[in-house]
Design a protein around this motif. Structure first.
Motif, PDB file in Angstrom:
ATOM      1  N   VAL A 114      -7.153 -12.549 -11.819  1.00 16.76           N
ATOM      2  CA  VAL A 114      -5.496 -12.275 -11.321  1.00 16.76           C
ATOM      3  C   VAL A 114      -4.992 -10.987 -12.255  1.00 16.76           C
ATOM      4  N   VAL A 115      -4.793 -10.086 -11.718  1.00 12.93           N
ATOM      5  CA  VAL A 115      -4.134  -9.082 -12.276  1.00 12.93           C
ATOM      6  C   VAL A 115      -2.615  -8.976 -12.199  1.00 12.93           C
ATOM      7  N   GLU A 116      -1.807  -9.189 -12.844  1.00 12.37           N
ATOM      8  CA  GLU A 116      -0.340  -9.165 -12.758  1.00 12.37           C
ATOM      9  C   GLU A 116       0.332  -7.818 -13.069  1.00 12.37           C
ATOM     10  N   GLY A 117       0.931  -7.194 -11.904  1.00 15.46           N
ATOM     11  CA  GLY A 117       1.613  -5.823 -12.420  1.00 15.46           C
ATOM     12  C   GLY A 117       2.995  -6.070 -13.171  1.00 15.46           C
ATOM     13  N   ALA A 118       3.591  -4.827 -13.180  1.00 15.64           N
ATOM     14  CA  ALA A 118       4.877  -5.043 -13.824  1.00 15.64           C
ATOM     15  C   ALA A 118       6.203  -4.580 -12.932  1.00 15.64           C
ATOM     16  N   GLY A 119       7.079  -5.386 -12.960  1.00 17.85           N
ATOM     17  CA  GLY A 119       8.049  -4.788 -12.099  1.00 17.85           C
ATOM     18  C   GLY A 119       7.689  -4.829 -10.650  1.00 17.85           C
ATOM     19  N   GLY A 120       8.055  -3.890  -9.673  1.00 15.54           N
ATOM     20  CA  GLY A 120       7.832  -3.875  -8.316  1.00 15.54           C
ATOM     21  C   GLY A 120       6.559  -2.779  -8.118  1.00 15.54           C
ATOM     22  N   TRP A 121       6.231  -2.605  -6.760  1.00 16.05           N
ATOM     23  CA  TRP A 121       5.287  -1.741  -6.635  1.00 16.05           C
ATOM     24  C   TRP A 121       5.432  -0.373  -7.153  1.00 16.05           C
ATOM     25  N   ARG A 122       6.177   0.209  -7.062  1.00 13.81           N
ATOM     26  CA  ARG A 122       6.522   1.586  -7.271  1.00 13.81           C
ATOM     27  C   ARG A 122       7.080   2.034  -8.718  1.00 13.81           C
ATOM     28  N   VAL A 123       7.057   0.868  -9.722  1.00 14.66           N
ATOM     29  CA  VAL A 123       7.465   1.094 -11.070  1.00 14.66           C
ATOM     30  C   VAL A 123       6.788   2.038 -11.652  1.00 14.66           C
ATOM     31  N   PRO A 124       7.304   2.883 -12.493  1.00 17.68           N
ATOM     32  CA  PRO A 124       6.553   4.142 -13.146  1.00 17.68           C
ATOM     33  C   PRO A 124       5.869   3.592 -14.319  1.00 17.68           C
ATOM     34  N   LEU A 125       4.687   3.966 -14.568  1.00 21.42           N
ATOM     35  CA  LEU A 125       3.896   3.880 -16.032  1.00 21.42           C
ATOM     36  C   LEU A 125       4.125   5.122 -16.810  1.00 21.42           C
ATOM     37  N   SER A 126       4.269   6.093 -16.009  1.00 24.87           N
ATOM     38  CA  SER A 126       4.127   7.386 -16.833  1.00 24.87           C
ATOM     39  C   SER A 126       4.858   8.158 -15.863  1.00 24.87           C
ATOM     40  N   ASP A 127       5.134   9.589 -16.167  1.00 30.33           N
ATOM     41  CA  ASP A 127       5.536  10.629 -15.444  1.00 30.33           C
ATOM     42  C   ASP A 127       4.871  10.914 -14.098  1.00 30.33           C
ATOM     43  N   SER A 128       3.259  10.467 -14.217  1.00 29.69           N
ATOM     44  CA  SER A 128       2.556  10.716 -13.175  1.00 29.69           C
ATOM     45  C   SER A 128       1.695   9.747 -12.629  1.00 29.69           C
TER      46      SER A 128
END
Length: 227
Positions: A114-128
Motif C-alpha cells: 500500500v503506497v500512500e501519497g502526500a497531500g492531494g492528487w496534484r501536489v507538486p514534488l518538484s517543478d516538473s
C-alpha cells in the motif's frame, strides 16, 4: 503481488488511517503486507538516533513485513511543508528513479504493498513532478480517501476525474468522517456513493470520527481480486 496507491481530496483527510486500515485488511488474507510512504515531509526523532515521519511509523506498525527504511520511505524531508518546498529548503530534488527502485524492492519481497501519497492528487514534488506523476509511474490502482466535510463533493469528484484522466483505475474510495459537526453527513455520503459508484469505484470503508483512531477496528471491504 497486490498493490494500490492511496491519495486524498486534501491534506489531513485521513490517508494514513485509511492506508493502515487497508494494510490490516490485507493482512487478514496475505502473510506479507507492507506500507510505503514514498515521499514524506516532516521528520522527528525515531528514538533510535535517527529520524522518521509519523505517517511512515504508522504504516510500519500496520505492516506485517519489516523492511529497510530506504525501501518504505525513500524520500524523507525535514520540514512539514509541500514536498517541493521542503525539498528546495533541503537543497535536494525529488526524482522518480529512487522511489521506483524502492517500490520494486518491496514488491519483490511482499504479497501486498500500500503506497500512500502526500497531500492531494496534484501536489507538486518538484517543478516538473507531481504526486499524480508518481502514481502513473507506479501503475497502481488508486484508492481515494474523501474527507467528509463541507466542500467534499466538489473535491472528490474533481479528484476522481483527474485520476481517471491519468489512465489509472479508481479501485474504490474510503470515507473519512473528519467533522463530527457536519450537517447532513449521510446525504453527502449517499451522493458520493452514487457519483463515485457510477464511475465503478465502490465504497471500501466508512471510517468514523474518533479521538484516537484505531485502524485495526475499521471495517474494510476489499475488492475481490485483492483477497
Amino acid at each position: 503481488m497486490i498493490g494500490c496507491f492511496v491519495t486524498g481530496t486534501d491534506t489531513g483527510v485521513g490517508k494514513t488511517l485509511a492506508s493502515c486500515a487497508l494494510l490490516h485488511a490485507l493482512g487478514r488474507h496475505h502473510a506479507r503486507v507492507v506500507g510505503m510512504k514514498a515521499v514524506a515531509a516532516g521528520a522527528e526523532p525515531d528514538g533510535h538516533g535517527g529520524w522518521a515521519n509519523e505517517d511512515t511509523l504508522a504504516l510500519r506498525a500496520a505492516s506485517t513485513l519489516a523492511v529497510p527504511a530506504a525501501w518504505d520511505n525513500p524520500v524523507l524531508l525535514a520540514d512539514p511543508l509541500s514536498p517541493h518546498i521542503a525539498a528546495q529548503r533541503a537543497g535536494v530534488e525529488v526524482t522518480l528513479p529512487p522511489i521506483l527502485s524502492a517500490y520494486h524492492q518491496l514488491a519483490a519481497q511482499s504479497d501486498a504493498v500500500v503506497v500512500e501519497g502526500a497531500g492531494g492528487w496534484r501536489v507538486p514534488l518538484s517543478d516538473s513532478l507531481s504526486i499524480a506523476d508518481l502514481a502513473v509511474a507506479l501503475q497502481l490502482p488508486v484508492v481515494l480517501v474523501v474527507g467528509l466535510r463541507l466542500g467534499c463533493l466538489n473535491h472528490a469528484l474533481l479528484t476522481a476525474d483527474a485520476i481517471r484522466a491519468s489512465g489509472l483505475p479508481l479501485a474504490g474510495w474510503i470515507c473519512s468522517r473528519m467533522d463530527p459537526h457536519m450537517l447532513a453527513p449521510e446525504d453527502n455520503l449517499a451522493t458520493l456513493r452514487r457519483a463515485l459508484g457510477s464511475l465503478g469505484a465502490p465504497l471500501l470503508a466508512d471510517l468514523p470520527h474518533q479521538v484516537r483512531p484505531d485502524p485495526r477496528t475499521a471495517s474494510v471491504q476489499l475488492p475481490q481480486e485483492w483477497q
